[in-house]
Enzyme design. Sequence first.
Site, mmCIF file in Angstrom:
data_model
loop_
_atom_site.group_PDB
_atom_site.id
_atom_site.type_symbol
_atom_site.label_atom_id
_atom_site.label_comp_id
_atom_site.label_asym_id
_atom_site.label_seq_id
_atom_site.Cartn_x
_atom_site.Cartn_y
_atom_site.Cartn_z
ATOM 1 N N LYS A 111 -23.441 21.457 -25.530
ATOM 2 C CA LYS A 111 -23.214 22.522 -24.547
ATOM 3 C C LYS A 111 -24.432 22.792 -23.667
ATOM 4 C CE LYS A 111 -19.078 24.319 -25.972
ATOM 5 N NZ LYS A 111 -18.216 25.184 -26.679
ATOM 6 N N LYS A 194 -12.076 14.071 -27.075
ATOM 7 C CA LYS A 194 -11.278 15.186 -27.592
ATOM 8 C C LYS A 194 -10.596 15.972 -26.468
ATOM 9 C CE LYS A 194 -12.710 19.234 -29.177
ATOM 10 N NZ LYS A 194 -13.346 20.344 -29.902
ATOM 11 N N LYS A 197 -10.106 21.497 -23.097
ATOM 12 C CA LYS A 197 -10.060 22.524 -22.047
ATOM 13 C C LYS A 197 -10.781 22.120 -20.762
ATOM 14 C CE LYS A 197 -10.347 26.264 -25.519
ATOM 15 N NZ LYS A 197 -11.126 27.323 -26.088
#
Length: 326
Positions: A111, A194, A197
């Site tokens: 992140k 994966k 979003k």
Amino acid sequence: MSRYISGIKPTGHLTLGNYIGAIKQFVALQNEGELFLFVADLHALTLPINPQDLRKNSIDIIALYLASGLDKDKVNIFLQSDVPAHSELAIILQNYLYMGELSRMTQFKDKTQKMNSEAIGVGIFTYPILMAGDIVLYDADYVPVGDDQVQHVELARDLVRRFNNRYGEILKMPKAVKVKNGSRIMSLSNPTVKMSKSDPKGDIFLDDDLKVIRKKIMSAVTDLGHEIKYDVEEKPGISNLLTIYSALTGISIPDLEKKFAGYMYGQFKQEVANVVVDEIDKLKKNYAEIINSNIIDEVLNKGKLAASKIAEATLHRVQKAVGLYK
Ligand code: AMP
Ligand code: TRP
């Protein structure tokens, strides 16, 4: 009876990955033990988020939990920020985890990779401390999570070991439980990453239009060859679709390989789309009913009371153990 604790961060529209990897699993667990489920709203503040979005996403998750079949009389559903013990415990626990350990967390590295290191919020770094507290507060036996959260649960276990070595048996040792089928749903446009979003084409959002969902599945990237076979290395696209089908219907993958033997990819995708669209259609109908009722406040009040009782007892135990005058 075993106790389970888990949370979801209200950071955005939920995907089919969240539904299969987390929510659906909770529904299955509600009959096996005592379930505590919360919306990790304090965790959502670790990256910039609008106040209106945070509030709306939090309520949305509760409505989705209920729409997915979680029984309000069986499961304790609450907001992390409604139970102040989460914040209080984190301030104590931060002294028992190390900078080195936190720097090695994959989620932190992912992140913050593209961020200017001078401007990374401290909260995203200390995130696993709050999460370890979330877990140990409830003396939980099990923490059902998707693949990406296992490392954080392992860190919570290290913390428990360290803390108990020093102060005696104060904290209960938790254990991560991974979803048997569907702990890592992959993107439909790139089945080697994966579903997360971030890819509007490859990620199915629960609030997508049903037509859009069908289209995304029909355009899913498939693999060379024509056999409907589970083989993550050679056929990541087909394997992902088989996983989704299996997770939603409960039919095992070997049985699905038999069922779809001889199908063309297009026909198979049609079947997958039917299953996904049916499930999300039901979910949307239930959701609309719930969001327009006042059941959410009732659920949150009940959850807060049940959660606070246990959380405060644990916090108190920890405060006493470390020498805070109580
Ligand atoms: P997040 O949306 O990252 O806060 O994740 C909420 C929960 O959903 C966690 O337990 C994740 O492990 C799970 N989850 C998120 N994405 C996926 C995915 N693509 N496949 C399976 N589980 C997932
Ligand atoms: N970190 C989790 C996620 O991003 C959410 C979470 C916060 C959680 N606290 C938790 C999950 C405690 C399980 C247990 O998905």
